[in-house]
Design an enzyme around this catalytic site. Structure first.
Site, PDB file in Angstrom:
ATOM      1  N   ASP A  11      -8.655  37.103 -44.695  1.00 29.75           N
ATOM      2  CA  ASP A  11      -7.874  36.232 -43.762  1.00 29.75           C
ATOM      3  C   ASP A  11      -8.752  35.304 -42.866  1.00 29.75           C
ATOM      4  OD1 ASP A  11      -5.435  35.747 -42.072  1.00 29.75           O
ATOM      5  OD2 ASP A  11      -6.498  36.613 -40.775  1.00 29.75           O
ATOM      6  N   SER A  12      -8.327  34.634 -42.226  1.00 29.56           N
ATOM      7  CA  SER A  12      -9.237  33.679 -41.351  1.00 29.56           C
ATOM      8  C   SER A  12      -9.650  34.319 -40.353  1.00 29.56           C
ATOM      9  CB  SER A  12      -8.269  32.304 -40.999  1.00 29.56           C
ATOM     10  OG  SER A  12      -7.087  32.868 -40.307  1.00 29.56           O
ATOM     11  N   CYS A  74      -3.510  35.687 -45.725  1.00 28.90           N
ATOM     12  CA  CYS A  74      -3.306  34.710 -44.833  1.00 28.90           C
ATOM     13  C   CYS A  74      -2.248  33.570 -45.334  1.00 28.90           C
ATOM     14  CB  CYS A  74      -4.627  34.086 -44.671  1.00 28.90           C
ATOM     15  SG  CYS A  74      -4.646  32.534 -43.682  1.00 28.90           S
ATOM     16  N   GLU A 159      -4.428  36.406 -30.050  1.00 29.06           N
ATOM     17  CA  GLU A 159      -5.973  36.586 -30.322  1.00 29.06           C
ATOM     18  C   GLU A 159      -6.744  36.838 -28.941  1.00 29.06           C
ATOM     19  OE1 GLU A 159      -8.186  34.605 -33.072  1.00 29.06           O
ATOM     20  OE2 GLU A 159      -6.918  35.516 -34.794  1.00 29.06           O
ATOM     21  N   CYS A 193       3.411  34.063 -40.508  1.00 25.99           N
ATOM     22  CA  CYS A 193       1.796  34.349 -40.156  1.00 25.99           C
ATOM     23  C   CYS A 193       1.671  35.582 -40.114  1.00 25.99           C
ATOM     24  CB  CYS A 193       1.685  33.475 -38.973  1.00 25.99           C
ATOM     25  SG  CYS A 193      -0.063  33.558 -38.249  1.00 25.99           S
ATOM     26  N   HIS A 195      -0.216  37.051 -38.186  1.00 22.91           N
ATOM     27  CA  HIS A 195      -0.554  37.469 -36.804  1.00 22.91           C
ATOM     28  C   HIS A 195       0.724  37.977 -36.018  1.00 22.91           C
ATOM     29  CE1 HIS A 195      -4.396  35.534 -36.849  1.00 22.91           C
ATOM     30  NE2 HIS A 195      -4.593  35.748 -35.566  1.00 22.91           N
TER      31      HIS A 195
END
Length: 276
Positions: A11-12, A74, A159, A193, A195
């Site tokens: 993942d990024s 991702c 984040e 996504c 996240h």
């Protein structure tokens, strides 16, 4: 010492850990290596060319660490890099290696969740602009209408640890209102996504009861289980010691470990690995 023939998960940054958590829960016996490209995150607003370059560099790192199979956990990387990697890059490196994404497996089943045949997709700017979900869902469910909404502020909120605070509510409601204004008949929302599961409680709080919110973790885990069942030539070569290793491209591994716990729901200890 690195586990040989591990399953790589990329993942990024941190988001892929929500997918990895589901994979490790369903398939606990395999060895895994997780790689987060935190030093260059986020990917969401970058160009196709840059995302492909970064993703391919990290996939090759996982190959070098002994991963014959890599999952791009991702959505942005899956949308903007996977096809080129599968159709061009692997031929020049090792056609026997495999790289899988999260969009196709999700598209294969998401249509089964909707009664109204109208689905909303919440994703990064890159994922939405690629229209990958619109195309893939249309291939499997041509009678389903897909509406999409980019949510560029959600990843930074998460984040930076702001997603559980009252200030996040405004931005959650703003993007939901923009999506739902496209159609009153949407009954299924896809969190496109990795996240976004951390915002799921807030998202559901601003939705009518009849709208179902779908995260990808379990879908991807079940798809990987099915893939390994259908490809015994790959599955038989994977090492099965139940090991998990974590790598990040930022040299601040302590910061990575602290934030990663929020996504993975377990304490982890990572190792720094530089990118070119």
């Amino acid at each position: 010492m690195l586990s040989k023939q591990s399953i790589g998960v990329f993942d990024s940054g941190y988001g892929g850990l929500t997918v990895f958590k589901s994979i490790a829960k369903l398939l606990p016996g395999y060895d895994y290596i997780y790689l987060g490209d935190n030093v260059r995150a986020p990917y969401g607003n970058r160009s196709f060319k840059t995302i492909h370059q970064y993703t391919w560099e990290c996939v090759q790192l996982l190959f070098e660490m002994g991963c014959p199979l890599v999952v791009l956990a991702c959505n942005t990387a899956s949308a903007k890099a996977l096809r080129t990697i599968q159709q061009q890059d692997l031929k020049n490196v090792d056609p026997a290696k495999r790289v899988l994404g999260v969009i196709r497996p999700t598209a294969e089943v998401i249509g089964n969740y909707t009664s109204t045949k109208q689905i909303g997709v919440l994703g990064t700017k890159g994922t939405v602009q690629s229209n990958s979900y619109g195309i893939e869902i249309g291939n499997f469910f041509p009678d389903v209408k897909v509406y999409q909404q980019a949510c560029p502020l959600w990843v930074p909120l998460i984040e930076n640890g702001e997603h559980n605070k009252p200030g996040a509510d405004y931005f959650v409601k703003q993007y939901l209102d923009q999506l739902l204004s496209q159609s009153a008949d949407i009954d299924t929302l896809l969190l496109a996504c990795t996240h976004y599961p951390l915002l799921q409680d807030k998202i559901e709080a601003y939705l009518p009861d009849h709208i179902r919110v779908i995260a990808q973790g379990e879908i991807i885990a079940q798809s990987l289980q099915d893939y390994l069942r259908r490809h015994p030539e790959i599955e038989s070569g994977l090492s099965k010691n139940g090991n998990q290793q974590f790598f990040t491209t930022t040299d601040d591994t302590l910061d990575f470990d602290q934030n990663a716990t929020m996504f993975f729901s377990e304490k982890i200890k990572s190792t720094y690995i530089p990118v070119k």
